[in-house]
Enzyme design. Structure first.
Site, PDB file in Angstrom:
ATOM      1  N   GLU A  71       5.796  27.887  13.559  1.00 21.90           N
ATOM      2  CA  GLU A  71       6.321  29.024  14.326  1.00 21.90           C
ATOM      3  C   GLU A  71       5.778  30.349  13.803  1.00 21.90           C
ATOM      4  O   GLU A  71       6.017  30.718  12.648  1.00 21.90           O
ATOM      5  CB  GLU A  71       7.859  29.027  14.265  1.00 21.90           C
ATOM      6  CG  GLU A  71       8.438  30.112  15.160  1.00 21.90           C
ATOM      7  CD  GLU A  71       9.963  30.070  15.259  1.00 21.90           C
ATOM      8  OE1 GLU A  71      10.556  29.001  15.052  1.00 21.90           O
ATOM      9  OE2 GLU A  71      10.536  31.134  15.540  1.00 21.90           O
ATOM     10  N   LYS A 245      19.728  28.483  13.301  1.00 26.25           N
ATOM     11  CA  LYS A 245      18.349  28.028  13.549  1.00 26.25           C
ATOM     12  C   LYS A 245      17.378  28.935  12.787  1.00 26.25           C
ATOM     13  O   LYS A 245      16.425  28.472  12.158  1.00 26.25           O
ATOM     14  CB  LYS A 245      18.064  28.044  15.059  1.00 26.25           C
ATOM     15  CG  LYS A 245      16.721  27.438  15.449  1.00 26.25           C
ATOM     16  CD  LYS A 245      15.574  28.437  15.373  1.00 26.25           C
ATOM     17  CE  LYS A 245      14.257  27.777  15.721  1.00 26.25           C
ATOM     18  NZ  LYS A 245      13.104  28.666  15.466  1.00 26.25           N
ATOM     19  N   ASP A 261      13.172  15.548   3.334  1.00 31.92           N
ATOM     20  CA  ASP A 261      13.684  15.118   4.628  1.00 31.92           C
ATOM     21  C   ASP A 261      14.466  16.281   5.244  1.00 31.92           C
ATOM     22  O   ASP A 261      15.636  16.492   4.932  1.00 31.92           O
ATOM     23  CB  ASP A 261      14.584  13.894   4.370  1.00 31.92           C
ATOM     24  CG  ASP A 261      15.111  13.273   5.638  1.00 31.92           C
ATOM     25  OD1 ASP A 261      15.138  13.958   6.678  1.00 31.92           O
ATOM     26  OD2 ASP A 261      15.514  12.104   5.585  1.00 31.92           O
ATOM     27  N   HIS A 358       7.845  39.839  16.624  1.00 31.09           N
ATOM     28  CA  HIS A 358       7.586  38.457  16.992  1.00 31.09           C
ATOM     29  C   HIS A 358       6.371  38.353  17.913  1.00 31.09           C
ATOM     30  O   HIS A 358       5.529  37.482  17.744  1.00 31.09           O
ATOM     31  CB  HIS A 358       8.827  37.962  17.736  1.00 31.09           C
ATOM     32  CG  HIS A 358       9.032  36.498  17.662  1.00 31.09           C
ATOM     33  ND1 HIS A 358       9.221  35.834  16.493  1.00 31.09           N
ATOM     34  CD2 HIS A 358       9.080  35.564  18.633  1.00 31.09           C
ATOM     35  CE1 HIS A 358       9.403  34.563  16.741  1.00 31.09           C
ATOM     36  NE2 HIS A 358       9.304  34.376  18.040  1.00 31.09           N
TER      37      HIS A 358
HETATM   38  P1  NDP Z   1      13.346   6.819  -3.948  1.00 29.18           P
HETATM   39  O1  NDP Z   1      13.889   5.582  -3.398  1.00 29.18           O
HETATM   40  O2  NDP Z   1      11.881   6.947  -4.007  1.00 29.18           O
HETATM   41  O3  NDP Z   1      14.026   7.001  -5.388  1.00 29.18           O
HETATM   42  C1  NDP Z   1      13.602   7.917  -6.294  1.00 29.18           C
HETATM   43  C2  NDP Z   1      13.054   7.189  -7.508  1.00 29.18           C
HETATM   44  O4  NDP Z   1      12.294   8.111  -8.272  1.00 29.18           O
HETATM   45  C3  NDP Z   1      14.158   6.736  -8.426  1.00 29.18           C
HETATM   46  O5  NDP Z   1      14.652   5.485  -8.034  1.00 29.18           O
HETATM   47  C4  NDP Z   1      13.492   6.737  -9.774  1.00 29.18           C
HETATM   48  O6  NDP Z   1      12.937   5.456  -9.982  1.00 29.18           O
HETATM   49  C5  NDP Z   1      12.331   7.705  -9.635  1.00 29.18           C
HETATM   50  N1  NDP Z   1      12.517   8.908 -10.463  1.00 29.18           N
HETATM   51  C6  NDP Z   1      11.560   9.438 -11.273  1.00 29.18           C
HETATM   52  N2  NDP Z   1      12.018  10.556 -11.872  1.00 29.18           N
HETATM   53  C7  NDP Z   1      13.299  10.721 -11.468  1.00 29.18           C
HETATM   54  C8  NDP Z   1      14.285  11.716 -11.739  1.00 29.18           C
HETATM   55  N3  NDP Z   1      14.074  12.740 -12.569  1.00 29.18           N
HETATM   56  N4  NDP Z   1      15.485  11.621 -11.108  1.00 29.18           N
HETATM   57  C9  NDP Z   1      15.730  10.614 -10.248  1.00 29.18           C
HETATM   58  N5  NDP Z   1      14.837   9.642  -9.957  1.00 29.18           N
HETATM   59  C10 NDP Z   1      13.609   9.683 -10.562  1.00 29.18           C
HETATM   60  O7  NDP Z   1      13.875   8.102  -3.168  1.00 29.18           O
HETATM   61  P2  NDP Z   1      15.328   8.494  -2.746  1.00 29.18           P
HETATM   62  O8  NDP Z   1      16.376   7.552  -3.229  1.00 29.18           O
HETATM   63  O9  NDP Z   1      15.451   9.912  -3.119  1.00 29.18           O
HETATM   64  O10 NDP Z   1      15.269   8.332  -1.152  1.00 29.18           O
HETATM   65  C11 NDP Z   1      14.743   9.357  -0.376  1.00 29.18           C
HETATM   66  C12 NDP Z   1      14.084   8.804   0.870  1.00 29.18           C
HETATM   67  O11 NDP Z   1      15.026   8.051   1.632  1.00 29.18           O
HETATM   68  C13 NDP Z   1      13.604   9.905   1.751  1.00 29.18           C
HETATM   69  O12 NDP Z   1      12.271   9.624   2.135  1.00 29.18           O
HETATM   70  C14 NDP Z   1      14.513   9.834   2.964  1.00 29.18           C
HETATM   71  O13 NDP Z   1      13.869  10.273   4.124  1.00 29.18           O
HETATM   72  C15 NDP Z   1      14.873   8.381   3.016  1.00 29.18           C
HETATM   73  N6  NDP Z   1      16.109   7.977   3.669  1.00 29.18           N
HETATM   74  C16 NDP Z   1      17.012   8.881   4.150  1.00 29.18           C
HETATM   75  C17 NDP Z   1      18.183   8.477   4.736  1.00 29.18           C
HETATM   76  C18 NDP Z   1      19.174   9.516   5.164  1.00 29.18           C
HETATM   77  O14 NDP Z   1      18.998  10.684   4.868  1.00 29.18           O
HETATM   78  N7  NDP Z   1      20.276   9.164   5.843  1.00 29.18           N
HETATM   79  C19 NDP Z   1      18.495   7.047   4.913  1.00 29.18           C
HETATM   80  C20 NDP Z   1      17.494   6.187   4.312  1.00 29.18           C
HETATM   81  C21 NDP Z   1      16.340   6.634   3.755  1.00 29.18           C
HETATM   82  P3  NDP Z   1      12.810   4.847 -11.464  1.00 29.18           P
HETATM   83  O15 NDP Z   1      13.986   5.330 -12.228  1.00 29.18           O
HETATM   84  O16 NDP Z   1      12.797   3.392 -11.218  1.00 29.18           O
HETATM   85  O17 NDP Z   1      11.516   5.413 -11.997  1.00 29.18           O
END
Ligand code: NDP
Length: 404
Positions: A71, A245, A261, A358
């Site tokens: 935009e 918005k 997201d 705008h």
């Molecule tokens: P992930 O599943 O990728 O989880 C994040 C992973 O990053 C952790 O499991 C951890 O794995 C690793 N990690 C590394 N450093 C850190 C840190 N400092 N803190 C936390 N984790 C860390 O992502 P999310 O669980 O965040 O899920 C987000 C995704 O889910 C987005 O793409 C979203 O669009 C989607 N989604 C959204 C929904 C909704 O909004 N309703 C529903 C379903 C999906 P490890 O500890 O093993 O290294």
């Protein structure tokens, strides 16, 4: 044997669309191998411009903030709003101590207190279960914080799991823990409806505030009109929707640039805007002595790791530009941009009208729309700015005239 659609290569899917050669080449040239792995039935990338809010002061630190938006005028307005709010020490963030996402186990056809009693009697089992389901989040000092039963209707109960997902947005982490917790509720299987995180992260409400002098904003009259316009959006859903918005013009642009997201962010914002039962502006402006004070609050679910953030190289770069590591920092910056964006929009509306600034940007979009080349753009934009009435037909006529 013919391949299923999802088994085709991106180019094979493109061919099945029977686009002309020019369009096929354009879509092909915008393909990327990484993104082809992210979604189903991939054919091409949609490129969105990234621009920079070059300086916003949040909790005494200067940040350059990448914003992805299609935009025109959003980034110019964000820069203008930030410049105004930077003057008196910048913007200040109040955020919860930890990330606290909510996951829901949903039960129906249950009119008695059995589930609530089960929840209070089995707390230890829930914590044990969460540890086994996602040990890695415990190694990062996150994990389950609390479990509570909440009746939402005479026959429906939500069991709310509050989970610290650290620097991840946490959707997958929460859903993984919830699916394991479901087994603990085996005696209520007949009432079980589903397990899913809530995007309404009310334990993670962030507040950002800032101030500007009445003189800096253009005088008492302008400041009072900004307050009145914002107050209008506390009473009128039509105005509130547009005001919010405009706020998401800023917040979502940062969400998109950082691979977050933005639908999750916006859903939480709009729900929070309705928390009194009446949908209202997410910001509040008022005048105290010589100062115009602004504040924005909302739950904001974003991460600096995980999801597509780690998969998209440009998202990682965007976080590096801001030089931030934690999700908490990102939340504060995003709301700060939202507040700056809001101030710029309110000022533009009460001080000369939104179209003035705008339209200058819209002329460029219009010129491109009618087929002007990059070389022709400045001249056509200038000619459009001289016209009383501007639309695509006028732009087309001016371009044809220029090319004679
Ligand atoms: P992930 O599943 O990728 O989880 C994040 C992973 O990053 C952790 O499991 C951890 O794995 C690793 N990690 C590394 N450093 C850190 C840190 N400092 N803190 C936390 N984790 C860390 O992502 P999310 O669980 O965040 O899920 C987000 C995704 O889910 C987005 O793409 C979203 O669009 C989607 N989604 C959204 C929904 C909704 O909004 N309703 C529903 C379903 C999906 P490890 O500890 O093993 O290294």
């Amino acid at each position: 044997m013919t391949k299923k659609y999802y088994e085709l290569t991106p180019d094979e899917r493109l061919a099945s669309l029977h686009l002309d050669q020019r369009a096929t080449t354009l879509w092909h040239d915008n393909q990327s191998e990484t993104n082809a792995q992210l979604i189903e039935n991939y054919v091409s990338d949609m490129r969105i411009p990234i621009g920079i809010l070059k300086d916003i002061v949040v909790d005494d630190k200067h940040y350059a903030v990448p914003m992805a938006t299609e935009e025109p005028s959003v980034i110019a307005a964000a820069n203008h709003g930030a410049k105004l709010l930077n003057n008196l020490g910048g913007l200040h963030v109040k955020s919860p101590r930890q990330t606290a996402m909510i996951g829901q186990l949903l039960f129906y056809q249950t009119a008695d207190d059995a589930i609530a009693q089960f929840v209070s009697a089995n707390q230890q089992a829930f914590f044990e279960c969460a540890k086994h389901a996602k040990p890695s989040i415990y190694r990062r000092n996150g994990g389950l914080l609390s479990v509570n039963a909440r009746r939402v209707s005479p026959t429906q109960v939500s069991v709310d799991f509050l989970i610290d997902t650290k620097d991840a947005m946490g959707a997958n982490i929460v859903n993984t823990i919830l699916e394991a917790e479901r087994a603990v509720f085996s005696s209520f299987e007949a009432n079980f409806l589903g397990a899913i995180l809530s995007n309404y992260a009310t334990e993670q409400v962030v507040t950002v505030s800032a101030e500007v002098t009445v003189q800096q904003i253009g005088g008492q009259h302008i400041a009072e009109k900004i307050v009145a316009l914002n107050d209008f959006a506390k009473h009128d859903i039509y105005r509130a929707t547009t005001e919010n918005k405009g706020i998401f013009n800023g917040i979502s642009a940062v969400a998109l640039a950082t691979g977050n997201d933005w639908r999750a962010v916006e859903a939480a914002g709009h729900a929070y805007a309705s928390r009194t039962g009446c949908y209202q502006a997410l910001t509040t402006w008022h005048i105290v002595d010589n100062l115009l004070l602004g504040e924005i609050s909302m739950p904001i679910t974003v991460g600096t790791v995980g999801g597509t953030i780690t998969a998209l190289p440009q998202a990682k770069q965007a976080l590096e530009v801001m030089a931030i590591q934690t999700a908490n920092q990102l939340r504060g910056i995003m709301l700060a941009v939202g507040l700056a964006q809001n101030l710029a929009a309110l000022k533009a509306i009460v001080d000369g009208g939104i179209q003035r600034g705008h339209m200058r940007m819209q002329y460029r979009a219009l010129a491109l729309q009618v087929g002007a080349t990059v070389e022709e753009l400045p001249n056509l934009v200038f000619k459009l700015s001289q016209e009383q009435q501007v639309d695509a037909r006028v732009a087309q006529e001016l371009l044809t005239e220029m090319r004679k």
